[in-house]
Design a protein around this motif. Structure first.
Motif, PDB file in Angstrom:
ATOM      1  N   ALA A  58      45.544   0.368 -10.788  1.00 11.35           N
ATOM      2  CA  ALA A  58      44.698   0.158 -11.964  1.00 11.35           C
ATOM      3  C   ALA A  58      44.122  -1.255 -11.978  1.00 11.35           C
ATOM      4  O   ALA A  58      42.950  -1.451 -12.303  1.00 11.35           O
ATOM      5  N   ALA A  59      44.933  -2.243 -11.598  1.00 10.94           N
ATOM      6  CA  ALA A  59      44.446  -3.627 -11.550  1.00 10.94           C
ATOM      7  C   ALA A  59      43.380  -3.782 -10.470  1.00 10.94           C
ATOM      8  O   ALA A  59      42.374  -4.477 -10.670  1.00 10.94           O
ATOM      9  N   PHE A  60      43.576  -3.126  -9.343  1.00 11.60           N
ATOM     10  CA  PHE A  60      42.610  -3.197  -8.247  1.00 11.60           C
ATOM     11  C   PHE A  60      41.270  -2.608  -8.655  1.00 11.60           C
ATOM     12  O   PHE A  60      40.229  -3.243  -8.477  1.00 11.60           O
ATOM     13  N   VAL A  61      41.277  -1.410  -9.208  1.00 15.47           N
ATOM     14  CA  VAL A  61      40.006  -0.750  -9.525  1.00 15.47           C
ATOM     15  C   VAL A  61      39.269  -1.431 -10.677  1.00 15.47           C
ATOM     16  O   VAL A  61      38.070  -1.223 -10.836  1.00 15.47           O
ATOM     17  N   SER A  62      39.956  -2.252 -11.463  1.00 19.50           N
ATOM     18  CA  SER A  62      39.283  -2.974 -12.548  1.00 19.50           C
ATOM     19  C   SER A  62      38.948  -4.423 -12.170  1.00 19.50           C
ATOM     20  O   SER A  62      38.328  -5.134 -12.967  1.00 19.50           O
ATOM     21  N   ASP A  63      39.302  -4.855 -10.977  1.00 21.42           N
ATOM     22  CA  ASP A  63      39.016  -6.214 -10.513  1.00 21.42           C
ATOM     23  C   ASP A  63      37.510  -6.355 -10.269  1.00 21.42           C
ATOM     24  O   ASP A  63      36.931  -5.570  -9.509  1.00 21.42           O
ATOM     25  N   PRO A  64      36.842  -7.344 -10.869  1.00 29.10           N
ATOM     26  CA  PRO A  64      35.395  -7.493 -10.691  1.00 29.10           C
ATOM     27  C   PRO A  64      34.973  -7.873  -9.266  1.00 29.10           C
ATOM     28  O   PRO A  64      33.804  -7.729  -8.916  1.00 29.10           O
ATOM     29  N   ASP A  65      35.922  -8.306  -8.436  1.00 29.17           N
ATOM     30  CA  ASP A  65      35.602  -8.608  -7.039  1.00 29.17           C
ATOM     31  C   ASP A  65      35.563  -7.377  -6.153  1.00 29.17           C
ATOM     32  O   ASP A  65      35.112  -7.438  -5.009  1.00 29.17           O
ATOM     33  N   VAL A  66      36.043  -6.247  -6.659  1.00 31.03           N
ATOM     34  CA  VAL A  66      36.156  -5.035  -5.833  1.00 31.03           C
ATOM     35  C   VAL A  66      34.819  -4.331  -5.592  1.00 31.03           C
ATOM     36  O   VAL A  66      34.543  -3.927  -4.453  1.00 31.03           O
ATOM     37  N   PRO A  67      33.941  -4.139  -6.585  1.00 35.63           N
ATOM     38  CA  PRO A  67      32.692  -3.402  -6.315  1.00 35.63           C
ATOM     39  C   PRO A  67      31.866  -3.942  -5.148  1.00 35.63           C
ATOM     40  O   PRO A  67      31.373  -3.135  -4.340  1.00 35.63           O
ATOM     41  N   PRO A  68      31.718  -5.261  -4.968  1.00 31.39           N
ATOM     42  CA  PRO A  68      30.973  -5.717  -3.792  1.00 31.39           C
ATOM     43  C   PRO A  68      31.655  -5.367  -2.462  1.00 31.39           C
ATOM     44  O   PRO A  68      30.984  -5.091  -1.466  1.00 31.39           O
ATOM     45  N   ILE A  69      32.984  -5.331  -2.464  1.00 29.42           N
ATOM     46  CA  ILE A  69      33.709  -4.945  -1.245  1.00 29.42           C
ATOM     47  C   ILE A  69      33.476  -3.463  -0.960  1.00 29.42           C
ATOM     48  O   ILE A  69      33.238  -3.068   0.189  1.00 29.42           O
ATOM     49  N   LEU A  70      33.525  -2.636  -2.012  1.00 31.55           N
ATOM     50  CA  LEU A  70      33.273  -1.198  -1.831  1.00 31.55           C
ATOM     51  C   LEU A  70      31.855  -0.964  -1.324  1.00 31.55           C
ATOM     52  O   LEU A  70      31.640  -0.127  -0.434  1.00 31.55           O
ATOM     53  N   LYS A  71      30.907  -1.706  -1.882  1.00 31.25           N
ATOM     54  CA  LYS A  71      29.516  -1.569  -1.438  1.00 31.25           C
ATOM     55  C   LYS A  71      29.382  -1.959   0.031  1.00 31.25           C
ATOM     56  O   LYS A  71      28.746  -1.259   0.819  1.00 31.25           O
ATOM     57  N   GLU A  72      29.983  -3.077   0.412  1.00 35.06           N
ATOM     58  CA  GLU A  72      29.920  -3.516   1.808  1.00 35.06           C
ATOM     59  C   GLU A  72      30.551  -2.489   2.744  1.00 35.06           C
ATOM     60  O   GLU A  72      30.076  -2.277   3.863  1.00 35.06           O
TER      61      GLU A  72
END
Length: 90
Positions: A58-72
């Motif tokens: 839950a902490a991972f999926v709400s981390d604001p740094d995660v979406p750019p990593i998923l996009k990359e």
């Protein structure tokens, strides 16, 4: 344990990012490891079994740094955790 699935643009590229930047970010949130499986019916889908608790996920999926990593990594949509349906002795 968490089982999650996602579709990706290119599995090889996904694995490159998943095993580096993604691994570093997951470790920050308590992931102890993961195993990636290719879906036998959908060439662009992967399944990942994480050694992780629900609070860390839950902490991972709400981390604001995660979406750019998923996009990359080339995610097509958001990763989805599978819901457990039962636990059995064998």
């Amino acid at each position: 344990m968490i089982l999650a699935t996602t579709k990706v643009e290119d599995v090889s590229h996904f694995l490159d990012v998943f095993s580096t930047k993604g691994a570093d970010k997951r470790a920050e949130h308590g992931s102890k490891g993961s195993t990636v499986f290719r879906d036998p019916n959908e060439a662009d889908r992967v399944w990942v079994l994480f050694d992780w608790d629900e609070a860390g996920w839950a902490a991972f999926v709400s981390d604001p740094d995660v979406p750019p990593i998923l996009k990359e990594a080339g995610h097509v949509g958001k990763p989805q955790a599978a819901q457990p349906a039962g636990t059995y002795r064998a």
